[in-house]
Design a protein around this motif. Structure first.
Motif, PDB file in Angstrom:
ATOM      1  N   PRO A 217       0.831  -1.209   0.000  1.00 22.15           N
ATOM      2  CA  PRO A 217       0.000   0.000   0.000  1.00 22.15           C
ATOM      3  C   PRO A 217       0.866   1.258   0.000  1.00 22.15           C
ATOM      4  CG  PRO A 217      -0.735  -1.562   1.668  1.00 22.15           C
ATOM      5  CD  PRO A 217       0.591  -2.059   1.172  1.00 22.15           C
ATOM      6  N   ALA A 218       0.503   2.205  -0.862  1.00 22.98           N
ATOM      7  CA  ALA A 218       1.301   3.428  -0.944  1.00 22.98           C
ATOM      8  C   ALA A 218       0.538   4.503  -1.689  1.00 22.98           C
ATOM      9  CB  ALA A 218       2.623   3.154  -1.655  1.00 22.98           C
TER      10      ALA A 218
ATOM     11  N   PRO B 299       5.507   6.751   3.849  1.00 25.76           N
ATOM     12  CA  PRO B 299       5.006   5.739   4.778  1.00 25.76           C
ATOM     13  C   PRO B 299       3.534   5.436   4.496  1.00 25.76           C
ATOM     14  CG  PRO B 299       6.244   7.444   5.934  1.00 25.76           C
ATOM     15  CD  PRO B 299       6.029   7.943   4.534  1.00 25.76           C
ATOM     16  N   PRO B 300       3.083   4.220   4.832  1.00 27.76           N
ATOM     17  CA  PRO B 300       3.863   3.193   5.535  1.00 27.76           C
ATOM     18  C   PRO B 300       4.728   2.333   4.616  1.00 27.76           C
ATOM     19  CG  PRO B 300       1.629   2.443   5.237  1.00 27.76           C
ATOM     20  CD  PRO B 300       1.658   3.845   4.697  1.00 27.76           C
TER      21      PRO B 300
ATOM     22  N   LYS C  86      12.877   1.042   2.733  1.00 26.31           N
ATOM     23  CA  LYS C  86      13.979   1.986   2.936  1.00 26.31           C
ATOM     24  C   LYS C  86      15.267   1.275   3.320  1.00 26.31           C
ATOM     25  CE  LYS C  86      15.060   6.318   5.306  1.00 26.31           C
ATOM     26  NZ  LYS C  86      14.567   7.325   6.282  1.00 26.31           N
ATOM     27  N   ILE C  87      15.144   0.203   4.098  1.00 29.48           N
ATOM     28  CA  ILE C  87      16.337  -0.496   4.590  1.00 29.48           C
ATOM     29  C   ILE C  87      17.093  -1.216   3.476  1.00 29.48           C
ATOM     30  CG2 ILE C  87      15.469  -0.785   6.937  1.00 29.48           C
ATOM     31  CD1 ILE C  87      14.602  -3.589   6.210  1.00 29.48           C
ATOM     32  N   VAL C  88      16.437  -1.444   2.330  1.00 31.35           N
ATOM     33  CA  VAL C  88      17.123  -2.112   1.218  1.00 31.35           C
ATOM     34  C   VAL C  88      17.410  -1.138   0.074  1.00 31.35           C
ATOM     35  CG1 VAL C  88      16.304  -4.428   1.720  1.00 31.35           C
ATOM     36  CG2 VAL C  88      14.880  -2.905   0.337  1.00 31.35           C
ATOM     37  N   GLY C  89      17.379   0.154   0.378  1.00 29.79           N
ATOM     38  CA  GLY C  89      17.816   1.152  -0.596  1.00 29.79           C
ATOM     39  C   GLY C  89      16.759   1.709  -1.510  1.00 29.79           C
TER      40      GLY C  89
END
Length: 273
Positions: free
Chosen positions: A37-38, A51-52, A58-61
């Motif tokens: 969802p975005a 977010p969300p 984000k942690i994978v670039g």
């Protein structure tokens, strides 16, 4: 020994696959992240930019790029590392504020700045909604690209819909506009990709098609969308009842045929819906 010309062709083929939506890796990434969802998404890979959804990636670039709000960090880095592009068919939207010089002359500079900022904001919203890319804001003008690989649907139709949306959002739909705007839409071949050298690089589109669209926009009166014959054909525009014009555009040798659309003009023939 590597053949530079062959390498260049391979590079161009890779860009063309991306720009036309045929790159396998890009298609796979879109499928993997498309379910998250975005709201706004990266125009290349569809990664969520807020977010969300963005928190998960984000942690994978795949977080939002600070240098280009329409691309994620991963895609922006890929564009930076791979200069070049390809010639493809796409649709352009140019929209101008009519009478901006006189307007700036008669109101305080700060008020004029707020008006321009509001125009930019509305333009970005309607272009994003139709899967377009805001190429640039230049003074009183917005330039948007509708690239096949980034658009869910018909790029020419989306460009016309974005133009209609911008006229509505600025009050140029038969009422009293808070700012007068005219637009031009054209479909043609252009070079799309990373253009420039060193720090002066940007993802953009250049060529005669862009120049023609700019001329169309400058010829449109407030509340008008001048749609070139090629864009009308590509969008399957219902031209029944529309005014046709043959334009002698500044800097061009031959005349250009265009249709005059408005905020309420149907973009697609009802028979094709």
């Amino acid at each position: 020994m590597t053949d530079p010309e062959a390498h260049e062709h391979t590079h161009e083929d890779a860009w063309r696959a991306i720009l036309t939506g045929k790159a396998r890796g890009l298609q796979l990434t879109r499928k993997l992240v498309g379910w998250i969802p975005a709201g706004p998404r990266c125009k290349l890979c569809l990664a969520p930019l807020k977010p969300p959804g963005s928190v998960l990636l984000k942690i994978v670039g795949f977080g939002p790029s600070r240098l280009n709000r329409r691309l994620c960090r991963a895609c922006f880095r890929a564009v930076e590392k791979n200069p070049g592009g390809a010639e493809i068919e796409l649709s352009f939207l140019f929209a101008d504020i009519r009478g901006s010089t006189s307007l700036a002359e008669h109101i305080p500079a700060q008020e004029y700045s707020k008006l321009i900022s509001r125009f930019y904001g509305k333009a970005a919203e309607v272009v994003d909604k139709q899967d377009g890319l805001v190429d640039k804001f230049v003074g009183d003008e917005v330039v948007a690209l509708f690239v096949p690989g980034f658009v869910d649907g018909n790029p020419a139709e989306k460009a016309i819909e974005a133009a209609r949306g911008l006229l509505r959002e600025t009050g140029n739909d038969g009422g009293d506009p808070w700012i007068p705007v005219g637009a031009g839409v054209h479909t043609g071949i252009a070079y799309v990709g990373r253009v420039g050298e060193g720090d002066a690089c940007d993802f953009t589109a250049v060529g005669d098609a862009a120049n023609l669209t700019a001329r169309l926009a400058s010829s449109a009166a407030a509340g008008e969308i001048l749609v070139s014959s090629s864009a009308a054909h590509a969008a399957e525009l219902d031209t029944d009842g529309l005014e046709s014009r043959t334009l002698e555009l500044r800097g061009r040798e031959g005349a250009v045929d265009a249709w005059v659309a408005t905020a309420e003009t149907l973009a697609v023939s009802p028979a094709e819906e």
